[in-house]
Design a protein around this motif. Sequence first.
Motif, PDB file in Angstrom:
ATOM      1  N   VAL A   1     -15.904  59.155 -93.508  1.00 52.10           N
ATOM      2  CA  VAL A   1     -16.748  58.123 -94.119  1.00 52.10           C
ATOM      3  C   VAL A   1     -15.924  57.224 -95.033  1.00 52.10           C
ATOM      4  CG1 VAL A   1     -18.659  57.765 -95.725  1.00 52.10           C
ATOM      5  CG2 VAL A   1     -18.855  59.475 -93.921  1.00 52.10           C
ATOM      6  N   LYS A   2     -14.912  57.794 -95.686  1.00 49.24           N
ATOM      7  CA  LYS A   2     -14.086  57.024 -96.602  1.00 49.24           C
ATOM      8  C   LYS A   2     -13.004  56.205 -95.892  1.00 49.24           C
ATOM      9  CE  LYS A   2     -14.716  60.145-100.524  1.00 49.24           C
ATOM     10  NZ  LYS A   2     -14.068  61.082-101.483  1.00 49.24           N
ATOM     11  N   ARG A   3     -13.019  56.237 -94.562  1.00 50.82           N
ATOM     12  CA  ARG A   3     -12.042  55.439 -93.791  1.00 50.82           C
ATOM     13  C   ARG A   3     -12.808  54.443 -92.925  1.00 50.82           C
ATOM     14  NH1 ARG A   3      -8.753  59.989 -90.785  1.00 50.82           N
ATOM     15  NH2 ARG A   3      -7.596  58.208 -89.952  1.00 50.82           N
ATOM     16  N   PRO A   4     -13.332  53.386 -93.523  1.00 48.89           N
ATOM     17  CA  PRO A   4     -14.146  52.428 -92.762  1.00 48.89           C
ATOM     18  C   PRO A   4     -13.364  51.710 -91.676  1.00 48.89           C
ATOM     19  CG  PRO A   4     -13.647  51.570 -94.956  1.00 48.89           C
ATOM     20  CD  PRO A   4     -13.217  53.008 -94.944  1.00 48.89           C
ATOM     21  N   GLY A   5     -12.048  51.614 -91.846  1.00 48.40           N
ATOM     22  CA  GLY A   5     -11.246  50.954 -90.821  1.00 48.40           C
ATOM     23  C   GLY A   5     -11.309  51.687 -89.492  1.00 48.40           C
ATOM     24  N   VAL A   6     -11.331  53.017 -89.535  1.00 47.38           N
ATOM     25  CA  VAL A   6     -11.420  53.805 -88.304  1.00 47.38           C
ATOM     26  C   VAL A   6     -12.769  53.587 -87.637  1.00 47.38           C
ATOM     27  CG1 VAL A   6     -11.399  56.139 -87.351  1.00 47.38           C
ATOM     28  CG2 VAL A   6      -9.798  55.520 -89.179  1.00 47.38           C
ATOM     29  N   LEU A   7     -13.838  53.605 -88.447  1.00 47.16           N
ATOM     30  CA  LEU A   7     -15.175  53.379 -87.893  1.00 47.16           C
ATOM     31  C   LEU A   7     -15.286  51.985 -87.303  1.00 47.16           C
ATOM     32  CD1 LEU A   7     -17.338  55.024 -90.711  1.00 47.16           C
ATOM     33  CD2 LEU A   7     -16.656  56.015 -88.523  1.00 47.16           C
ATOM     34  N   LEU A   8     -14.660  51.004 -87.958  1.00 44.98           N
ATOM     35  CA  LEU A   8     -14.700  49.631 -87.451  1.00 44.98           C
ATOM     36  C   LEU A   8     -13.954  49.519 -86.124  1.00 44.98           C
ATOM     37  CD1 LEU A   8     -15.470  46.679 -87.836  1.00 44.98           C
ATOM     38  CD2 LEU A   8     -13.344  46.373 -89.153  1.00 44.98           C
ATOM     39  N   SER A   9     -12.802  50.175 -86.022  1.00 41.67           N
ATOM     40  CA  SER A   9     -12.046  50.120 -84.766  1.00 41.67           C
ATOM     41  C   SER A   9     -12.819  50.780 -83.630  1.00 41.67           C
ATOM     42  CB  SER A   9     -10.691  50.799 -84.939  1.00 41.67           C
ATOM     43  OG  SER A   9     -10.844  52.194 -85.182  1.00 41.67           O
ATOM     44  N   GLN A  10     -13.545  51.850 -83.928  1.00 37.40           N
ATOM     45  CA  GLN A  10     -14.361  52.494 -82.912  1.00 37.40           C
ATOM     46  C   GLN A  10     -15.506  51.573 -82.475  1.00 37.40           C
ATOM     47  OE1 GLN A  10     -15.555  56.167 -84.741  1.00 37.40           O
ATOM     48  NE2 GLN A  10     -13.513  57.067 -84.618  1.00 37.40           N
ATOM     49  N   ALA A  11     -16.100  50.849 -83.435  1.00 37.98           N
ATOM     50  CA  ALA A  11     -17.164  49.910 -83.090  1.00 37.98           C
ATOM     51  C   ALA A  11     -16.635  48.767 -82.226  1.00 37.98           C
ATOM     52  CB  ALA A  11     -17.798  49.354 -84.371  1.00 37.98           C
ATOM     53  N   VAL A  12     -15.436  48.279 -82.534  1.00 36.70           N
ATOM     54  CA  VAL A  12     -14.835  47.206 -81.734  1.00 36.70           C
ATOM     55  C   VAL A  12     -14.571  47.692 -80.311  1.00 36.70           C
ATOM     56  CG1 VAL A  12     -12.767  45.777 -81.471  1.00 36.70           C
ATOM     57  CG2 VAL A  12     -13.850  46.005 -83.713  1.00 36.70           C
ATOM     58  N   GLN A  13     -14.136  48.938 -80.172  1.00 36.52           N
ATOM     59  CA  GLN A  13     -13.889  49.500 -78.852  1.00 36.52           C
ATOM     60  C   GLN A  13     -15.186  49.554 -78.044  1.00 36.52           C
ATOM     61  OE1 GLN A  13     -12.018  53.347 -78.901  1.00 36.52           O
ATOM     62  NE2 GLN A  13     -12.277  53.677 -76.730  1.00 36.52           N
ATOM     63  N   ILE A  14     -16.277  49.931 -78.685  1.00 33.31           N
ATOM     64  CA  ILE A  14     -17.565  49.973 -78.002  1.00 33.31           C
ATOM     65  C   ILE A  14     -17.963  48.583 -77.528  1.00 33.31           C
ATOM     66  CG2 ILE A  14     -20.025  50.443 -78.296  1.00 33.31           C
ATOM     67  CD1 ILE A  14     -19.212  52.550 -80.375  1.00 33.31           C
ATOM     68  N   VAL A  15     -17.841  47.591 -78.421  1.00 31.27           N
ATOM     69  CA  VAL A  15     -18.200  46.215 -78.070  1.00 31.27           C
ATOM     70  C   VAL A  15     -17.343  45.722 -76.900  1.00 31.27           C
ATOM     71  CG1 VAL A  15     -18.217  43.830 -78.897  1.00 31.27           C
ATOM     72  CG2 VAL A  15     -19.055  45.659 -80.369  1.00 31.27           C
ATOM     73  N   PHE A  16     -16.066  46.087 -76.898  1.00 32.49           N
ATOM     74  CA  PHE A  16     -15.172  45.677 -75.814  1.00 32.49           C
ATOM     75  C   PHE A  16     -15.660  46.209 -74.468  1.00 32.49           C
ATOM     76  CE2 PHE A  16     -11.598  46.887 -73.066  1.00 32.49           C
ATOM     77  CZ  PHE A  16     -11.053  45.640 -72.806  1.00 32.49           C
ATOM     78  N   PHE A  17     -15.959  47.497 -74.418  1.00 29.23           N
ATOM     79  CA  PHE A  17     -16.413  48.083 -73.159  1.00 29.23           C
ATOM     80  C   PHE A  17     -17.748  47.482 -72.714  1.00 29.23           C
ATOM     81  CE2 PHE A  17     -13.547  51.739 -74.180  1.00 29.23           C
ATOM     82  CZ  PHE A  17     -12.794  51.673 -73.009  1.00 29.23           C
TER      83      PHE A  17
END
Length: 269
Positions: free
Chosen positions: A40-56
């Motif tokens: 939870v304290k690493r929002p950059g990781v969560l953001l990168s995962q969200a970008v990956q979802i949007v890409f697919f």
Amino acid sequence: MTAATAPASSAPAPAVTEGRLSVALRAISVIAHRDLLRQVKRPGVLLSQAVQIVFFVLVYAVGFDGMIPSVGSVPFSAYVFPGIIAIQVVSIGVASGQTYAWDREYGVLRELLVAPVPRICLPLGKVAAGVGMVTVQSVVMLGFSPLMGVDLTAGRFAAAAGCYALAATVFSVIGLCLATVITRVQTLQATVQLAMFPMLFLSGSVFSAQDAPGWLALIMHLNPMTYAVDLARGTLLGGGGLLAWWADLTALGGILAAALVLLRVRSGR
């Protein structure tokens, strides 16, 4: 006198077992809580995962939708959507093994390895944290099902969330098994990267094994992710999967049982 005292000496055994179980569950919860807080304290990781979802979603569910209007009677965007969620679930699940290996070598798990708790508690804590996080992400993604042409009911929503939670458990344990077999962090990272893309795309996530050549269909049936994708697709779309739901569940249950046995053997060393 010996016969009379024998029952008294064996009486504390259930209490001892209960105490060990309580210690083990507490250790698992502490590790899981710590790992969830770190994520939870690493929002950059969560953001990168969200970008990956949007890409697919953009590439497969939107870009190819104009080229491939439907698969049978199902719109292509609806057909691939369960597989897109499965790609995210499996990717994060397998990657949990890399974080475990890193913590074991350089993080807090180095100190926990000498703690008076069963060794299996350490990887199981990572599994619990990963499953919790991935399940929440899957539930959020399922909320976009109507936009992808999936007719989602409350029952299908709950069943699909359970499917992805099971998939997250299976592949988190597989990832941790790899981390216990391959002890060098760099070698583990290279091995996971080498295996991920064939596993993700030869799972029926974006095309069915029924439409593949015989030799490729055989490889897809050997891929454990194929059963997770097929179970989720059959649940979300109300049928039409490669196998019956009970066959997918049986396959995933067998894979999970075998992986847990291997994890127990390897983590006990």
